[in-house]
Design an enzyme around this catalytic site. Structure first.
Site, PDB file in Angstrom:
ATOM      1  N   GLU A 114       0.839  -1.194   0.000  1.00 40.34           N
ATOM      2  CA  GLU A 114       0.000   0.000   0.000  1.00 40.34           C
ATOM      3  C   GLU A 114       0.881   1.253   0.000  1.00 40.34           C
ATOM      4  O   GLU A 114       0.922   2.025   0.956  1.00 40.34           O
ATOM      5  CB  GLU A 114      -0.954  -0.065   1.194  1.00 40.34           C
ATOM      6  CG  GLU A 114      -1.878  -1.282   1.111  1.00 40.34           C
ATOM      7  CD  GLU A 114      -2.618  -1.612   2.395  1.00 40.34           C
ATOM      8  OE1 GLU A 114      -2.558  -0.810   3.351  1.00 40.34           O
ATOM      9  OE2 GLU A 114      -3.252  -2.685   2.450  1.00 40.34           O
ATOM     10  N   HIS A 249      -4.050   3.121   5.240  1.00 36.74           N
ATOM     11  CA  HIS A 249      -3.999   1.953   4.361  1.00 36.74           C
ATOM     12  C   HIS A 249      -4.504   2.357   2.976  1.00 36.74           C
ATOM     13  O   HIS A 249      -4.881   3.490   2.734  1.00 36.74           O
ATOM     14  CB  HIS A 249      -4.903   0.838   4.903  1.00 36.74           C
ATOM     15  CG  HIS A 249      -4.440   0.209   6.169  1.00 36.74           C
ATOM     16  ND1 HIS A 249      -4.077  -1.121   6.248  1.00 36.74           N
ATOM     17  CD2 HIS A 249      -4.291   0.703   7.423  1.00 36.74           C
ATOM     18  CE1 HIS A 249      -3.723  -1.406   7.487  1.00 36.74           C
ATOM     19  NE2 HIS A 249      -3.849  -0.321   8.227  1.00 36.74           N
ATOM     20  N   GLU A 328      -8.677   4.164   4.581  1.00 35.74           N
ATOM     21  CA  GLU A 328      -8.410   3.389   3.366  1.00 35.74           C
ATOM     22  C   GLU A 328      -8.349   4.397   2.222  1.00 35.74           C
ATOM     23  O   GLU A 328      -9.386   4.911   1.784  1.00 35.74           O
ATOM     24  CB  GLU A 328      -9.499   2.348   3.110  1.00 35.74           C
ATOM     25  CG  GLU A 328      -9.536   1.206   4.121  1.00 35.74           C
ATOM     26  CD  GLU A 328      -8.470   0.154   3.870  1.00 35.74           C
ATOM     27  OE1 GLU A 328      -7.680   0.316   2.910  1.00 35.74           O
ATOM     28  OE2 GLU A 328      -8.422  -0.840   4.631  1.00 35.74           O
TER      29      GLU A 328
END
Length: 392
Positions: A114, A249, A328
């Site tokens: 990531e 993330h 995210e």
């Protein structure tokens, strides 16, 4: 993701089962190559402009350079050593040098592939140290920040040198044959660090198979990287009031609120869930306003998948840190973990806007209780009440 010589067989099988299919990426290697793209002209690390993804060595060199340029405010922090012997490095940013300060911890790069996560963390460090924006200045100066771009250095390095899609750390203690799952044996190496923390460990969203990407390890908090974070968090709580634990993330464009195994009425297991929801909704409004990027907010079970043993759930459920989220980052899946470098800056700009608003609302809700000016403000209220009582 399908090999070219298996494409027709794969498509025929899905079609025969009545599954509608659509090609999203016709050449994954092209996307991998794009994320590895380097600038045409060699740049010194301290002139990094977020137009490419830095290697681990480049990140560490950049950290050293920017700290040396702001040595009165910033310092390098090493919280531990990895399975392969690498340091877990971050930066401490402390403008005010207060006793018992308000503290924030930002975690990046726990999942190796990531790459947008470390690139976001270095951007935040740079903004805190160099921005002239008064809102960013206020956020930077009223909290002692500990920011770690890569808490999984072994995995991050491996994602550059061996396997771009590597996720776990590089612990080899569980190595075994992966023939039963028809994947390379190397996938049995490593533990998913974001399933290894000792909160609801090994309950949902994990696999006992070391070949799995969500293998949680042999026991809770078993990994050196996990323990380094845990021990450092406890240390920070002795030094001041740790109010923030923010994990970064990709991908999905979501912000997750703890806990990851609950939904509906059970979200109230988190005592301040209402505040967490209010804060992040307002923060996402600011994020969207920048580039019209939309994020979804909720617990992981509600909007992503049920899981356990994550660092941010541990931070709220065990360490009792009040303001805890998991971002995210971009995108929604068109590129996934292979987000083009051209999107780094726009991603970082909108995330920074959201963090400023997140901090503003957190202060508004009086989470800075140990900070000097809040105590003074509360003292003034008490004095005012006493004065009114005296007049009566």
């Amino acid at each position: 993701m399908v090999k070219p010589d298996k494409q027709k067989e794969f498509e025929d099988h899905l079609t025969s089962e009545g599954v509608k299919i659509k090609m999203v990426v016709d050449d994954v290697q092209k996307l991998v190559d794009a994320t590895l793209k380097r600038p045409k002209v060699n740049r010194l690390n301290n002139n990094y402009a977020w137009e490419y993804y830095q290697t681990l060595d480049e990140i560490n060199e950049w950290l050293e350079n920017i700290v040396s340029e702001h040595s009165d405010i910033a310092s390098i922090v090493n919280i531990g050593t990895t399975f392969e012997g690498r340091d877990i490095k971050g930066v401490k940013i402390d403008f005010m040098k207060r006793d018992k300060p308000v503290i924030g911890f930002l975690e990046g790069g726990i999942h190796s592939r990531e790459w947008i996560s470390p690139a976001t963390m270095t951007w935040v460090i740079n903004e805190f140290l160099t921005s002239s924006n008064p809102d960013i200045r206020s956020m930077a100066e009223n909290v002692v920040w500990y920011i770690f771009p890569v808490v999984n250095p072994d995995g991050y390095e491996y994602s550059f040198t061996n396997n771009r899609m590597w996720r776990k750390n590089r612990n080899t203690e569980h190595f075994t044959s992966c023939a039963a799952t028809n994947v390379a044996d190397d996938l049995s190496n490593g533990v998913d660090l974001n399933r290894n923390f000792g909160f609801q460990w090994n309950t949902v969203g994990v696999s006992p198979d070391p070949c799995s990407l969500v293998f949680p390890g042999g026991s809770p908090n078993s990994e050196l990287e996990t323990l380094s974070i845990i021990n450092f968090v406890y240390q920070l709580q002795q030094e001041g009031t740790l109010i923030y634990y923010l994990a970064f993330h990709s991908f999905s464009q979501m912000v997750l609120i703890p806990y990851s195994h609950v939904e509906k009425g059970d979200v109230l297991e988190v005592p301040n869930y209402g505040d967490l929801h209010e804060i992040i909704i307002k923060a996402m409004d600011k994020l969207t306003a920048r580039h019209n990027t939309t994020y979804v907010v909720g617990t992981s079970k509600e909007i992503l998948y049920e899981t356990s043993g994550g660092s941010f759930d541990w931070a709220r459920g065990v360490a009792d840190i009040p303001i805890v989220y998991l971002y995210e980052l971009r995108d929604l899946g068109a590129y996934g973990f292979l987000l083009p470098p051209e999107q780094i800056i726009s991603n970082n700009e909108e995330v920074m806007d959201s963090l400023v608003e997140l901090d503003r609302v957190t202060r508004q809700l009086n989470y800075y209780r140990s900070n000097g000016y809040v105590l003074k403000f509360n003292a003034l209220i008490i004095l005012a009440v006493l004065f009114v009582g005296y007049l009566r």
